[in-house]
Write an enzyme that holds these catalytic residues in place. Structure first.
Site, PDB file in Angstrom:
ATOM      1  N   TRP A 118       0.825  -1.213   0.000  1.00  0.00           N
ATOM      2  CA  TRP A 118       0.000   0.000   0.000  1.00  0.00           C
ATOM      3  C   TRP A 118       0.853   1.255   0.000  1.00  0.00           C
ATOM      4  O   TRP A 118       0.556   2.207  -0.722  1.00  0.00           O
ATOM      5  CB  TRP A 118      -1.003  -0.013   1.155  1.00  0.00           C
ATOM      6  N   ASP A 143      -1.491   6.850   6.268  1.00  0.00           N
ATOM      7  CA  ASP A 143      -2.559   5.967   5.806  1.00  0.00           C
ATOM      8  C   ASP A 143      -2.883   5.019   6.956  1.00  0.00           C
ATOM      9  O   ASP A 143      -2.118   4.113   7.258  1.00  0.00           O
ATOM     10  CB  ASP A 143      -2.066   5.187   4.576  1.00  0.00           C
ATOM     11  N   LYS A 163     -12.834  -1.236   6.968  1.00  0.00           N
ATOM     12  CA  LYS A 163     -12.220  -2.149   7.949  1.00  0.00           C
ATOM     13  C   LYS A 163     -12.774  -1.823   9.336  1.00  0.00           C
ATOM     14  O   LYS A 163     -13.668  -2.507   9.813  1.00  0.00           O
ATOM     15  CB  LYS A 163     -10.702  -2.063   7.900  1.00  0.00           C
TER      16      LYS A 163
HETATM   17  N1  PMP Z   1      -4.277   1.548   2.148  1.00  0.00           N
HETATM   18  C1  PMP Z   1      -4.374   0.444   2.900  1.00  0.00           C
HETATM   19  C2  PMP Z   1      -3.467   0.288   4.081  1.00  0.00           C
HETATM   20  C3  PMP Z   1      -5.327  -0.528   2.582  1.00  0.00           C
HETATM   21  O1  PMP Z   1      -5.431  -1.637   3.329  1.00  0.00           O
HETATM   22  C4  PMP Z   1      -6.173  -0.326   1.464  1.00  0.00           C
HETATM   23  C5  PMP Z   1      -7.238  -1.319   1.061  1.00  0.00           C
HETATM   24  N2  PMP Z   1      -7.190  -2.555   1.559  1.00  0.00           N
HETATM   25  C6  PMP Z   1      -6.004   0.818   0.701  1.00  0.00           C
HETATM   26  C7  PMP Z   1      -5.062   1.744   1.079  1.00  0.00           C
HETATM   27  C8  PMP Z   1      -6.865   1.079  -0.505  1.00  0.00           C
HETATM   28  O2  PMP Z   1      -8.155   1.326  -0.083  1.00  0.00           O
HETATM   29  P1  PMP Z   1      -9.379   1.499  -1.078  1.00  0.00           P
HETATM   30  O3  PMP Z   1      -9.714   0.160  -1.586  1.00  0.00           O
HETATM   31  O4  PMP Z   1     -10.425   2.096  -0.192  1.00  0.00           O
HETATM   32  O5  PMP Z   1      -8.967   2.427  -2.157  1.00  0.00           O
END
Ligand code: PMP
Length: 361
Positions: free
Chosen positions: A103, A173, A197
């Site tokens: 991520w 994040d 989450k």
């Molecule tokens: N950052 C993290 C730490 C994540 O776990 C996720 C999704 N699992 C995201 C960003 C991306 O999120 P989204 O699907 O809402 O764009």
């Protein structure tokens, strides 16, 4: 009521049963108004009250200081990867990023489309099994901000400390660990988290922004991606994700009833301790992450033989233990144990793991 399985999904993830029951009870007729929340105008007094209550409860839960705006946005955390540089990185500026996994790498790649990015540290040298200490970081002199992911959902790698960014705004994040344990919001310039989450259903991303960071967006920044526009319009410049926002509000109420973030952190600690202890006590299951960087929320583990993955998952599903398959990029298993996943779920998982090991080791 029909039986609810134990859901270890990484996201969209388990929601508290009490929240779903409340939503169900209010579905057709919200508080005697004769309509569902989904059918309300976002500008109606009723809906504005729902939205404001949700914000206040989140402020209470995280003790958000009054000089921070709370934004309820769309586009997911992935859209934030672009929104952050568009709002905070001047065209001739540089932003520092820490790479601890999939991520944070996605955030880096997206930011690179908009300007100069300095990857100040990477966990690559540790195979993404540990986080480089800040003494190993090469921070820029005049970074517009420093970005990191507090919890890597896929790798199961989590900071148990907060980087010292000095006067540089710290951007985090927190998609997969917000509300799981106490934080000090004042240490950050911007906190963002996809909802699906620990907050609520997907379709919503929460951003907590220090006010002095508003109004710095590039002139080319799309209106819908401008934090100041969102802040000035109470996150209702356009039609927000009304139902996701409402449901998140119910989750915040539920969390307050559990005793808030400190109380849930105790449960979360007990859950992860139980699971890691079971993994470490066996020669059959492994988790490679350095102990001080092990995630409280996402616990990846492997079986001694990959050929046993399929029967393990089938047996789990038969016992109502769902969504334990690891992310396709890493394989193995992953148990996501967010706030709505109780200690009873982890106990059931650990019991099954012991049983499976006995049969197959
Ligand atoms: N950052 C993290 C730490 C994540 O776990 C996720 C999704 N699992 C995201 C960003 C991306 O999120 P989204 O699907 O809402 O764009």
């Amino acid at each position: 009521m029909s039986k609810r399985a134990f859901n270890f999904c990484a996201g969209p993830a388990a929601l508290p049963t009490a929240v779903l029951e409340r939503a169900q009870a209010e579905m057709l007729d919200w508080q005697g108004k004769g309509l569902s929340v989904m059918e309300m105008s976002h500008r109606s007094d009723e809906y504005v009250a729902i939205a404001e209550k949700a914000e206040q409860d989140l402020r209470d839960l995280l003790a958000i200081p009054s000089d921070y705006k709370v934004l309820f946005l769309q586009g997911g955390a992935s859209q934030q990867f672009a929104e952050i540089p568009l709002n905070l990185l001047p065209e001739d500026g540089v932003a520092d990023y820490i790479d601890t996994g999939i991520w944070s790498k996605k955030a880096i790649e997206e930011a690179q489309r908009f300007g100069s990015v300095n990857v100040a540290a990477s966990a690559k040298g540790y195979d993404y099994f540990a986080i480089p200490g800040q003494n190993e970081w090469q921070l820029s002199k005049n970074a517009a901000y420093l970005h990191y992911a507090s919890n890597e959902t896929i790798g199961g790698l989590q900071f148990d400390w907060v980087p010292d960014a000095g006067d540089t705004p710290l951007v985090v994040d927190m998609s997969s660990d917000i509300l799981s344990r106490p934080i000090d919001v004042s240490q950050y310039g911007l906190i963002y988290a996809g909802a699906q989450k620990n907050i609520g259903p997907s379709g919503l991303v929460v951003a907590i922004v220090r006010e002095d960071l508003l109004g710095r967006a590039r002139s080319s920044c799309p209106t819908m991606l401008n934090y100041k526009v969102a802040a000035d319009n109470g996150s209702m410049y356009n039609t927000p994700a009304t139902y996701s926002w409402y449901l998140s509000g119910l989750v915040f109420e539920w969390l307050k009833e559990q005793g808030g973030v400190e109380a849930i952190a105790k449960v979360n600690r007990a859950k992860k301790d139980l699971l890691y202890k079971a993994i470490d006590a066996s020669d059959f299951y492994t988790n490679p992450i350095a102990h001080n960087a092990r995630s409280w929320m996402n616990v990846p583990f492997r079986l001694a033989d990959d050929k046993l993955d399929k029967p393990f998952l089938a047996g789990a599903e038969a016992r109502g233990l769902l969504n334990l398959k690891g992310h396709r990029s890493v394989g193995g298993m992953r148990a996501s144990i967010y706030n709505a996943v109780g200690l009873d779920a982890v106990e059931a998982l650990v019991a099954y793991m012991a049983e499976f090991e006995k049969e197959h080791a």
